[in-house]
Design an enzyme around this catalytic site. Structure first.
Site, mmCIF file in Angstrom:
data_model
loop_
_atom_site.group_PDB
_atom_site.id
_atom_site.type_symbol
_atom_site.label_atom_id
_atom_site.label_comp_id
_atom_site.label_asym_id
_atom_site.label_seq_id
_atom_site.Cartn_x
_atom_site.Cartn_y
_atom_site.Cartn_z
ATOM 1 N N GLY A 53 0.833 -1.195 0.000
ATOM 2 C CA GLY A 53 0.000 0.000 0.000
ATOM 3 C C GLY A 53 0.866 1.243 0.000
ATOM 4 N N GLY A 55 1.269 4.945 3.344
ATOM 5 C CA GLY A 55 2.350 4.077 2.889
ATOM 6 C C GLY A 55 3.533 4.843 2.338
ATOM 7 C CE LYS A 63 -10.058 0.048 6.236
ATOM 8 N NZ LYS A 63 -8.900 -0.261 5.361
#
Length: 247
Positions: free
Chosen positions: A22, A28, A172
């Site tokens: 990512g 990231g 998530k």
């Protein structure tokens, strides 16, 4: 940005090689920058050719990989020779908003990544970035005591997320549960989960976009449900207090 969880002893350069999945996202890319500053050799895994071209791979300590989190073999290639992994899921650019299919995709991606880690002998530590949405969505009618404090024992209510189409929270929650289940089953690396804010809000449009991603299509139904739940909870507490007073 580079937690102590991946610090280690030893002078071998192979122990300073880590992968960031990512790496094309705001979190990231910032993490890659900080890791390079701290002397790590970084495998930056990005999802698109555009992200790959935007990464500055001129430095000798950076290699950029084009990976697909749904392609197990591309993940293995990015992890090769790495001691640790920082994982952050980045949704496809053509799907900026979460839906039920995105939840399924993120769970599959988490499974693929953790399975690839288990099959990579050099991987010893995995840092899995999570979200507060994996713990905050609780049904007010639940029998469990309501509290503003949450910890690793708390999870968002999956059925509640599905009922109100809280797809981001569902994604998530299920992805992190999948990661922990696989890590405990394999037992060959150390998994740590951290909460992070992975979205930059610079203007009103950014805030609106983030709100649309986090909240259900019909916000009013959710607020009404919570209001009823809170009222029922107050009534129940008063009844219990009255019973105790007369007990």
């Amino acid at each position: 940005m580079a937690p102590d969880a991946v610090e280690f002893d030893g002078s071998s350069s192979s122990f300073k090689k880590v992968c960031v999945m990512g790496a094309g996202g705001c979190f990231g890319s910032a993490l890659v920058h900080h890791l390079l500053q701290r002397g790590y050799f970084v495998h930056a895994a990005v999802n698109t050719q555009v992200e790959m071209q935007s990464m500055n791979a001129d430095g000798k300590n950076l290699r950029v990989f084009h990976t697909d989190p749904l392609d197990y073999h591309s993940i293995l290639k990015a992890l090769e020779g790495c001691y640790g992994l920082f994982y952050s899921f980045e949704p496809p650019s053509d799907q900026p908003f979460y839906d039920e299919s995105m939840a399924e995709m993120e769970v599959r991606a988490a499974h693929n990544v953790l399975e690839a880690c288990a099959q990579t002998d050099t991987i010893d530590k995995v840092v899995f970035t999570s979200s507060a949405s994996a713990v905050i969505w609780r049904d007010p009618s639940d029998s469990s005591p309501s509290s503003s404090d949450v910890d690793e024992r708390n999870w968002s209510n999956v059925n509640f997320c599905k009922k109100f189409k809280l797809w981001y929270g569902l994604s998530k929650t299920l992805a992190e549960k999948t990661a922990w289940a696989l890590a405990m089953d394999r037992g060959c690396f150390c998994l740590r989960s951290i909460l992070c804010f992975n979205h930059v809000v610079n203007c009103n449009e950014d805030a609106v976009k983030l709100a649309k991603m986090l909240l259900p299509p019909d916000v009013s139904s959710l607020t009404q449900y919570y209001s009823r739940g809170e009222q029922d909870g107050v009534t129940k507490n008063k009844q219990q207090e009255a019973q105790q007073a007369h007990g």
